[in-house]
Design a protein around this motif. Sequence first.
Motif, PDB file in Angstrom:
ATOM      1  N   SER A   8     -25.847   4.487  33.220  1.00  0.00           N
ATOM      2  CA  SER A   8     -25.670   5.831  32.847  1.00  0.00           C
ATOM      3  C   SER A   8     -25.288   6.075  31.193  1.00  0.00           C
ATOM      4  CB  SER A   8     -24.408   6.581  33.732  1.00  0.00           C
ATOM      5  OG  SER A   8     -24.724   7.857  33.734  1.00  0.00           O
ATOM      6  N   ASP A   9     -25.620   7.320  30.995  1.00  0.00           N
ATOM      7  CA  ASP A   9     -25.148   7.739  29.675  1.00  0.00           C
ATOM      8  C   ASP A   9     -25.572   6.573  28.614  1.00  0.00           C
ATOM      9  OD1 ASP A   9     -23.212  10.105  30.116  1.00  0.00           O
ATOM     10  OD2 ASP A   9     -23.228   8.614  31.821  1.00  0.00           O
ATOM     11  N   LEU A  10     -27.082   6.739  28.253  1.00  0.00           N
ATOM     12  CA  LEU A  10     -27.739   5.882  27.277  1.00  0.00           C
ATOM     13  C   LEU A  10     -27.634   6.282  26.043  1.00  0.00           C
ATOM     14  CD1 LEU A  10     -30.844   4.734  29.604  1.00  0.00           C
ATOM     15  CD2 LEU A  10     -28.292   3.958  29.842  1.00  0.00           C
ATOM     16  N   GLY A  46     -28.214  10.179  33.992  1.00  0.00           N
ATOM     17  CA  GLY A  46     -28.140  11.224  32.962  1.00  0.00           C
ATOM     18  C   GLY A  46     -27.616  10.787  31.524  1.00  0.00           C
ATOM     19  N   ASP A  47     -27.733  11.724  30.778  1.00  0.00           N
ATOM     20  CA  ASP A  47     -27.596  11.706  29.382  1.00  0.00           C
ATOM     21  C   ASP A  47     -28.553  10.529  28.999  1.00  0.00           C
ATOM     22  OD1 ASP A  47     -26.014  13.770  29.201  1.00  0.00           O
ATOM     23  OD2 ASP A  47     -24.088  12.700  28.766  1.00  0.00           O
ATOM     24  N   VAL A  48     -29.785  10.482  29.356  1.00  0.00           N
ATOM     25  CA  VAL A  48     -30.654   9.442  28.859  1.00  0.00           C
ATOM     26  C   VAL A  48     -30.825   9.746  27.280  1.00  0.00           C
ATOM     27  CG1 VAL A  48     -33.109   8.750  29.039  1.00  0.00           C
ATOM     28  CG2 VAL A  48     -31.864   9.583  31.419  1.00  0.00           C
ATOM     29  N   GLY A  75     -28.487  14.760  32.498  1.00  0.00           N
ATOM     30  CA  GLY A  75     -27.206  15.099  32.078  1.00  0.00           C
ATOM     31  C   GLY A  75     -27.081  16.277  31.047  1.00  0.00           C
ATOM     32  N   ASN A  76     -26.024  16.449  30.780  1.00  0.00           N
ATOM     33  CA  ASN A  76     -25.818  17.614  29.676  1.00  0.00           C
ATOM     34  C   ASN A  76     -26.434  17.329  28.568  1.00  0.00           C
ATOM     35  OD1 ASN A  76     -23.499  15.681  29.946  1.00  0.00           O
ATOM     36  ND2 ASN A  76     -22.711  17.054  28.015  1.00  0.00           N
ATOM     37  N   HIS A  77     -26.815  16.165  28.071  1.00  0.00           N
ATOM     38  CA  HIS A  77     -27.445  15.840  26.695  1.00  0.00           C
ATOM     39  C   HIS A  77     -28.689  15.998  27.054  1.00  0.00           C
ATOM     40  CE1 HIS A  77     -24.156  14.819  23.801  1.00  0.00           C
ATOM     41  NE2 HIS A  77     -23.292  14.705  25.213  1.00  0.00           N
ATOM     42  N   ASP A  78     -29.301  15.842  28.038  1.00  0.00           N
ATOM     43  CA  ASP A  78     -30.792  16.192  28.254  1.00  0.00           C
ATOM     44  C   ASP A  78     -31.491  17.190  28.212  1.00  0.00           C
ATOM     45  OD1 ASP A  78     -31.242  13.148  28.800  1.00  0.00           O
ATOM     46  OD2 ASP A  78     -29.922  13.356  30.606  1.00  0.00           O
ATOM     47  N   PHE A 147     -25.819  12.351  40.796  1.00  0.00           N
ATOM     48  CA  PHE A 147     -25.943  13.327  39.966  1.00  0.00           C
ATOM     49  C   PHE A 147     -25.204  12.793  38.779  1.00  0.00           C
ATOM     50  CE2 PHE A 147     -23.072  13.968  43.603  1.00  0.00           C
ATOM     51  CZ  PHE A 147     -21.881  13.775  43.229  1.00  0.00           C
ATOM     52  N   HIS A 148     -25.185  13.773  37.731  1.00  0.00           N
ATOM     53  CA  HIS A 148     -24.719  13.268  36.302  1.00  0.00           C
ATOM     54  C   HIS A 148     -23.057  13.536  36.390  1.00  0.00           C
ATOM     55  CE1 HIS A 148     -24.332  12.358  32.207  1.00  0.00           C
ATOM     56  NE2 HIS A 148     -23.844  13.516  32.018  1.00  0.00           N
ATOM     57  N   HIS A 149     -22.704  14.932  36.697  1.00  0.00           N
ATOM     58  CA  HIS A 149     -21.409  15.292  36.325  1.00  0.00           C
ATOM     59  C   HIS A 149     -20.389  14.876  37.501  1.00  0.00           C
ATOM     60  CE1 HIS A 149     -23.595  18.063  33.785  1.00  0.00           C
ATOM     61  NE2 HIS A 149     -22.696  18.200  33.025  1.00  0.00           N
ATOM     62  N   GLY A 186     -22.034   9.959  36.685  1.00  0.00           N
ATOM     63  CA  GLY A 186     -22.120   9.326  35.349  1.00  0.00           C
ATOM     64  C   GLY A 186     -21.120  10.396  34.361  1.00  0.00           C
ATOM     65  N   HIS A 187     -21.545  10.332  33.196  1.00  0.00           N
ATOM     66  CA  HIS A 187     -20.983  11.593  32.322  1.00  0.00           C
ATOM     67  C   HIS A 187     -19.439  11.032  31.734  1.00  0.00           C
ATOM     68  CE1 HIS A 187     -20.348  15.597  30.888  1.00  0.00           C
ATOM     69  NE2 HIS A 187     -19.371  15.726  31.634  1.00  0.00           N
ATOM     70  N   ALA A 188     -18.733  10.439  32.467  1.00  0.00           N
ATOM     71  CA  ALA A 188     -17.309  10.249  31.911  1.00  0.00           C
ATOM     72  C   ALA A 188     -17.116   8.840  31.359  1.00  0.00           C
ATOM     73  CB  ALA A 188     -16.455  10.011  33.258  1.00  0.00           C
TER      74      ALA A 188
HETATM   75 FE   LIG Z   1     -22.683  13.793  30.013  1.00  0.00          FE
END
Ligand SMILES: [Fe+2]
Length: 249
Positions: A8-10, A46-48, A75-78, A147-149, A186-188
């Motif tokens: 996660s969070d690449l 997410g946050d790929v 994710g939120n950065h995507d 999911f991401h969050h 992910g996300h955290a």
């Molecule tokens: Fe995130």
Amino acid sequence: MFVIAQISDLHFDGGPDHRRRVAAVMDYLNGRCGGPRNIDALLVTGDVADEGLPEEYREALDALSTDIPMLMTLGNHDERAAYSAVVRGDECSEPVNSALHLSGLLILALDSSIPGRSDGYIARATLDWARAQIAESGPDTDVLVSFHHPAVPVGIPFIDDRRQLDPDLLAEFVAEHPNIVGCVAGHAHTPATTTFAGRPHVIAPGVASTLNLPFEGTDIVNAAQQPGVAFHLIDDDHRLTTHFRGVPA
Ligand SMILES: [Fe+2]
Ligand SMILES: [Fe+2]
């Protein structure tokens, strides 16, 4: 038994640091293939990309080369349009959801991103889509939801301020399906385990970085930590067991 790897969070950003950390975990995962027990699926939660740019997704596609069946969620950065155009070849601004139907296991990757925001939300339409996927697999098929969050606070204020909004809808969805073995997110940027809606809720380590807990330091990022992988085992008793690995980069 099924084995699902999760990264996660690449945060692909065109720079060498995140690229090197992703390469380390992919080398580790690809080195596990072809042995007596293969990995059934790879989840990328997410946050790929770091800024949702098309070139960041092209970088991701190149770096995530593997024979393991892969699902990604955003994710939120995507950015949905850039992601779907590059990864799926079909530009779309709607939530990007995907499913992997295996014999005895359904893996769902649900879009919890909100365009232009850092917190998350899983839309009713996404949950209805997920319901249809579960109905198609049947009540005897185990389901892993991703999911991401995270749907609950994890003890990192920076993240808890940006977690999933209105998780009651998701909790209702989980309660409807006894065959959901757990939810993963992910996300955290921290390997963590908790519960949500009475089921296991596992957060994968961050590949790009690990975040400090409040008592670990005042910096947001804990620079000493390695990128990591989660291995989710789903056994014949429908039990989800997760192992975490740090990978030198
Ligand atoms: Fe995130
Ligand atoms: Fe992230």
